[in-house]
Design an enzyme around this catalytic site. Structure first.
Site, PDB file in Angstrom:
ATOM      1  N   LYS A  31       0.807  -1.210   0.000  1.00  0.00           N
ATOM      2  CA  LYS A  31       0.000   0.000   0.000  1.00  0.00           C
ATOM      3  C   LYS A  31       0.845   1.267   0.000  1.00  0.00           C
ATOM      4  O   LYS A  31       0.647   2.159  -0.835  1.00  0.00           O
ATOM      5  CB  LYS A  31      -0.901  -0.016   1.241  1.00  0.00           C
ATOM      6  CG  LYS A  31      -1.748   1.199   1.394  1.00  0.00           C
ATOM      7  CD  LYS A  31      -2.457   1.167   2.725  1.00  0.00           C
ATOM      8  CE  LYS A  31      -1.492   1.504   3.854  1.00  0.00           C
ATOM      9  NZ  LYS A  31      -2.188   1.685   5.133  1.00  0.00           N
ATOM     10  N   THR A  32       1.788   1.317   0.931  1.00  0.00           N
ATOM     11  CA  THR A  32       2.617   2.522   1.041  1.00  0.00           C
ATOM     12  C   THR A  32       3.398   2.747  -0.252  1.00  0.00           C
ATOM     13  O   THR A  32       3.559   3.876  -0.715  1.00  0.00           O
ATOM     14  CB  THR A  32       3.583   2.394   2.230  1.00  0.00           C
ATOM     15  OG1 THR A  32       2.820   2.025   3.373  1.00  0.00           O
ATOM     16  CG2 THR A  32       4.283   3.704   2.508  1.00  0.00           C
ATOM     17  N   ASP A  50      -5.269   8.062   3.562  1.00  0.00           N
ATOM     18  CA  ASP A  50      -4.816   6.712   3.890  1.00  0.00           C
ATOM     19  C   ASP A  50      -5.681   6.148   5.018  1.00  0.00           C
ATOM     20  O   ASP A  50      -6.287   6.889   5.774  1.00  0.00           O
ATOM     21  CB  ASP A  50      -3.346   6.793   4.323  1.00  0.00           C
ATOM     22  CG  ASP A  50      -2.749   5.422   4.511  1.00  0.00           C
ATOM     23  OD1 ASP A  50      -3.269   4.460   3.926  1.00  0.00           O
ATOM     24  OD2 ASP A  50      -1.738   5.318   5.246  1.00  0.00           O
ATOM     25  N   GLU A  51      -5.726   4.838   5.137  1.00  0.00           N
ATOM     26  CA  GLU A  51      -6.514   4.164   6.191  1.00  0.00           C
ATOM     27  C   GLU A  51      -7.948   4.685   6.200  1.00  0.00           C
ATOM     28  O   GLU A  51      -8.516   4.992   7.258  1.00  0.00           O
ATOM     29  CB  GLU A  51      -5.879   4.394   7.576  1.00  0.00           C
ATOM     30  CG  GLU A  51      -4.447   3.928   7.697  1.00  0.00           C
ATOM     31  CD  GLU A  51      -4.301   2.444   7.940  1.00  0.00           C
ATOM     32  OE1 GLU A  51      -5.278   1.691   7.769  1.00  0.00           O
ATOM     33  OE2 GLU A  51      -3.176   2.037   8.296  1.00  0.00           O
ATOM     34  N   GLN A  74      -9.713  -4.331   7.822  1.00  0.00           N
ATOM     35  CA  GLN A  74      -8.841  -3.904   8.917  1.00  0.00           C
ATOM     36  C   GLN A  74      -9.414  -2.725   9.699  1.00  0.00           C
ATOM     37  O   GLN A  74      -8.691  -1.994  10.356  1.00  0.00           O
ATOM     38  CB  GLN A  74      -7.452  -3.549   8.381  1.00  0.00           C
ATOM     39  CG  GLN A  74      -6.718  -4.744   7.808  1.00  0.00           C
ATOM     40  CD  GLN A  74      -5.286  -4.423   7.454  1.00  0.00           C
ATOM     41  OE1 GLN A  74      -4.470  -4.138   8.311  1.00  0.00           O
ATOM     42  NE2 GLN A  74      -4.994  -4.449   6.160  1.00  0.00           N
ATOM     43  N   ARG A  93      -0.195  -9.999  10.315  1.00  0.00           N
ATOM     44  CA  ARG A  93       1.096  -9.377  10.639  1.00  0.00           C
ATOM     45  C   ARG A  93       2.228 -10.362  10.448  1.00  0.00           C
ATOM     46  O   ARG A  93       3.398  -9.990  10.386  1.00  0.00           O
ATOM     47  CB  ARG A  93       1.155  -8.905  12.115  1.00  0.00           C
ATOM     48  CG  ARG A  93       0.138  -7.867  12.575  1.00  0.00           C
ATOM     49  CD  ARG A  93       0.080  -6.679  11.712  1.00  0.00           C
ATOM     50  NE  ARG A  93      -1.007  -6.836  10.739  1.00  0.00           N
ATOM     51  CZ  ARG A  93      -1.107  -6.127   9.630  1.00  0.00           C
ATOM     52  NH1 ARG A  93      -0.204  -5.231   9.342  1.00  0.00           N
ATOM     53  NH2 ARG A  93      -2.095  -6.324   8.785  1.00  0.00           N
TER      54      ARG A  93
END
Length: 758
Positions: free
Chosen positions: A34-35, A222-223, A253, A604
């Site tokens: 994503k980043t 973002d998010e 998430q 994770r």
DNA sequence: TAGCCCGGCGTTTTT
DNA sequence: CGCCGGGCTA
């Protein structure tokens, strides 16, 4: 340029990067780069001639913002420097500071953190004669924060409550109203105000809105799954003109609804922007296929989600296994054992391990076990450096110097260090200040009228002189010098030196650390003002400095784990009632959020994932027997049999013998594995042999075998393991070995064909 | 005013 | 079980 920026991206990532015009939603699953996509997209915009100052990218954490900024600079150099990348709160704080005069706001406002918010509410309850037992401060704080998240004013809240015939709501609206008044009087804003005031101002001043719409032609959020209504409106307003809004997120998430996040923002994006383009990133670069499959098995139980499934080209090595322990101490001990085993024998660094839990209280047993095992660890907690009492005290001095009308800071330090100005004196003075409609600070000047004792008056005068002295120095003293003067002249340091306890010495160290942090700030930050410093401080958190934890196991709550990755992940306390927590299993929406949290935790993991649970757990001094979490079964581990051995009494005798005869570091293996429970899925077995009831757990001290507790051995089938129990001698020597997969076996040493590694 | 004792309470917490 | 905060007492 285009080629350079896209050559390391997969097809979907490229599509997202190259789509610059119009609304775009990127569903970016865990570990899908994503980043990378966001930063490349910004770099691409710059490469096609978009001015850096017309791009605005906002995220939730400083950590994410910093990382994003760094990577944009790596890609675009000086151009990247000029792109505005920050948190929602930092952007809004900046906006409000710059536009303060235009929108009728005190430009010197400071930001109240949660603790200060609660203090204000406490004062409100006192003023309104309300019982703190009936009106719980933190729940009121929560309601006020939620109202601001929803852009509701006190009168909105009051109107709503009246409509609903909600008496409690009416009262809370009154508290909210008074609370706002108190914030205004002290020239402060809380976190919620930062966003709400920004949105309200943009709505109220069309020229201002237009200016910012013109300025920020490209907006990235973002998010997005974690945005609340106010943040949603913020994005919507700014993007309304150019419609170049790109939101990135993952509905799977979304774990902050209890803080006002509205998952519908992401689910409804395509309705809000009918011509929106949608890109799904589903190729995962982080985890093994096994981990992704297991995580998907869990999350697909949710109804409210966009259908998608992560896949990967990563090799199918590593394991997903269930680790059952008898008690919470046993759970921690086993986790500690596995970590030391794997770190010593399988080439992992300690920073490759993370332990996640649902509640902070669970960290204690892990701390104990890790200390016993000599394993370095770091707890990433909610208690920030800047939440420590001594730091907050010094900060309160600085805040008061910046703004003497800040009643909360005033009351915090008026008697720290002790000056003989007690509760009653402060109360009298405050009441006096309220009747005169001035701040407590201002009330000191006419203190004679306030009916105080002589000693108190004298003490207040000298306190006032002290602060005035600092204020006089304000304009030609660095913040660092000011802090040092405060620490010295207030007598704060002296008190700690006199106390000379381990605690007071730690406090002194922390204060020294604060001074060097201030120094650091003044060297690096373009805004060297006291206000700038105090703002920045309020907006940072513990997790921002996580990188320093090299060579240590990381312990944290599942909520804090979002966005991170570790080679080995232990999800602990997977028990009914603990995770999913409390009653949330009965409420479908809460259950789904808990499940997303589970999904976050699982994804994770890079290589190995352990789902841990304890049969018996003592919480608040009460011991409870637990069923395994439904998430374990949802993950595909079939419950083959659950049969609890109740023979605890017999067992405790064994425990006592170990304890008295051999006070070793093994005593936490008491009541070892009494539960006969087995789980399996396709390729991961975890069968616990039942221990024979009557064997002594006592380990003879004269023993010549190479197998000792703690010895690392290798088994032809199960691989490397660590001996954690031994019973009998000679031909009867039986060992319990904990293997790297998390399974453990009881083996007869004579036939087990073990080789000693170390 | 300050220190002690007792009782209530105990999910998560990007800013 | 252990912490925090309010109320009571020296």
């Amino acid at each position: 340029m285009k080629e350079i920026l896209t050559k390391n991206l997969n097809a979907n990532q490229q599509e997202a990067v190259l789509c610059t015009e119009g609304p775009l939603i990127i569903f970016a699953g865990a570990g899908t780069g994503k980043t990378r996509v966001i930063t490349h997209r910004i770099a691409y915009l710059l490469s096609i001639g978009v001015a850096p100052w017309s791009i605005l990218a906002v995220t939730f954490t400083n950590k994410a913002a910093t990382e994003m900024k760094q990577r944009v600079i790596e890609l675009s150099h000086e151009m990247g420097e000029k792109v505005w990348i920050s948190t929602f709160h930092a952007f809004c704080a900046y906006f409000l500071r710059v536009e303060a005069v235009k929108i009728g706001l005190n430009p010197n406002f400071l930001i109240y953190d949660f603790g200060e918010q609660k203090n204000v509410i406490k004062d409100c309850l006192k003023d309104l004669n309300l019982d703190e037992k009936k009106f719980k401060i933190s729940s009121i704080a929560d309601k006020i924060s939620r109202a601001k998240d929803d852009l509701k004013t006190p009168s909105d809240m009051a109107a709503q409550a009246e409509e609903d015939g909600d008496f409690m709501g009416t009262t809370i609206a009154k508290i909210y109203q008074l609370y706002q008044k108190k914030l205004e009087n002290s020239g402060s804003l809380d976190f919620g105000d930062l966003i709400m005031r920004t949105v309200v101002s943009l709505e109220q001043y069309p020229a201002l809105l237009e200016h910012y719409q013109e300025k920020y032609k490209y907006i990235m959020i973002d998010e997005y799954q974690d945005t609340n209504h106010a943040q949603y409106m913020f994005a919507k307003l700014l993007a309304a003109k150019n419609k170049n809004i790109c939101v990135v997120g993952d509905d799977d998430q979304s774990v902050y609804s209890w803080r006002g996040a509205d998952i519908n923002n992401i689910l409804d994006f395509e309705n809000d922007y009918p011509n929106a383009k949608s890109v799904k990133l589903e190729q995962n670069y982080r985890s093994t296929p096994k981990i992704l499959e297991t995580a998907h098995k869990v999350v697909r139980h949710n109804g409210a989600r966009v259908k998608k499934q992560l896949w990967t080209q990563n090799p199918d090595d590593g394991t997903v296994s269930v680790l059952n322990a008898a008690t919470e101490n046993d759970e921690a001990a086993k986790v500690a054992d596995l970590i030391s085993l794997k770190s010593m024998n399988s080439g992992y660094n300690l920073s490759d391990f993370a332990v996640f839990y649902r509640t902070n209280a669970q960290s204690r047993t892990f701390e104990d076990a890790f200390r016993r095992e000599g394993l370095p660890y770091v707890i990433v907690g909610t208690l920030k450096f800047y939440d420590r009492a001594e730091i907050k005290d010094i900060m309160a001095y600085l805040k008061l110097i910046h703004n003497p009308n800040d009643n909360i800071s005033f009351k915090r330090i008026i008697n720290i260090p002790k000056r003989g100005i007690g509760k009653t004196s402060v109360e009298t003075l405050e009441k006096f200040s309220i009747t005169k409609n001035i701040s407590i600070w201002q009330a000191i000047d006419s203190v004679q009228e306030a009916n105080l004792t002589k000693g108190a008056v004298a003490a207040l005068k000298s306190f006032s002189l002290l602060i005035k002295g600092f204020i006089d120095l304000k304009n030609n003293t660095s913040i660092k010098d000011m802090a040092e003067k405060v620490i010295l002249h207030s007598g704060y340091l002296k008190d700690l030196e006199v106390e000379n306890s381990p605690e007071s010495r730690t406090k002194i160290e922390n204060i020294q650390e604060l001074v060097s942090a201030i120094d650091d700030f003044e060297k690096r930050s373009p805004d060297k003002s006291l206000a700038g410093y105090l703002t920045q401080i309020t907006l940072i958190s513990d997790i921002d400095s996580l990188d320093e934890s090299k060579g240590k196991v990381t312990l944290m709550t599942l909520h804090l784990a979002k966005g991170l990755e570790f080679k080995n992940v232990f999800l602990c306390g997977l028990e009914k009632g603990l995770f999913p927590i409390g009653e949330s299993a009965f409420n479908p929406q809460e259950l789904e959020e808990e499940r997303r949290l589970m999904y976050v935790g699982m994804t994770r993991a890079i290589k190995n994932l352990y789902l841990c649970w304890a049969t018996e757990r003592t919480v608040y001094g009460k011991t409870k027997w637990n069923m395994p979490s439904r998430f374990i079964t949802e993950a595909g581990f079939r419950e083959e049999a659950i049969e609890r051995q109740q023979n605890i009494k017999n067992f405790n005798q064994g425990f006592n013998r170990i304890k008295w005869n051999k006070p070793s570091n093994r005593q936490h293996y008491n009541n070892f594995s009494r539960a006969k429970i087995s789980y399996r899925n396709e390729d991961s077995y975890n069968y616990n042999d039942e221990l024979t009831k009557d064997e002594p757990l006592y380990t003879p001290t004269s023993d010549s075998s190479p197998y000792k507790i703690g010895t690392i051995v290798s088994h032809p089938i199960f691989g490397k393991g660590k001996i954690i129990e031994k019973n009998g001698i000679g031909n009867d020597l039986k060992l319990v070995v904990l293997f790297e997969t998390g399974q453990w076996k009881k083996l007869l040493a004579r036939v087990a064909n073990l080789s000693v590694i170390s």
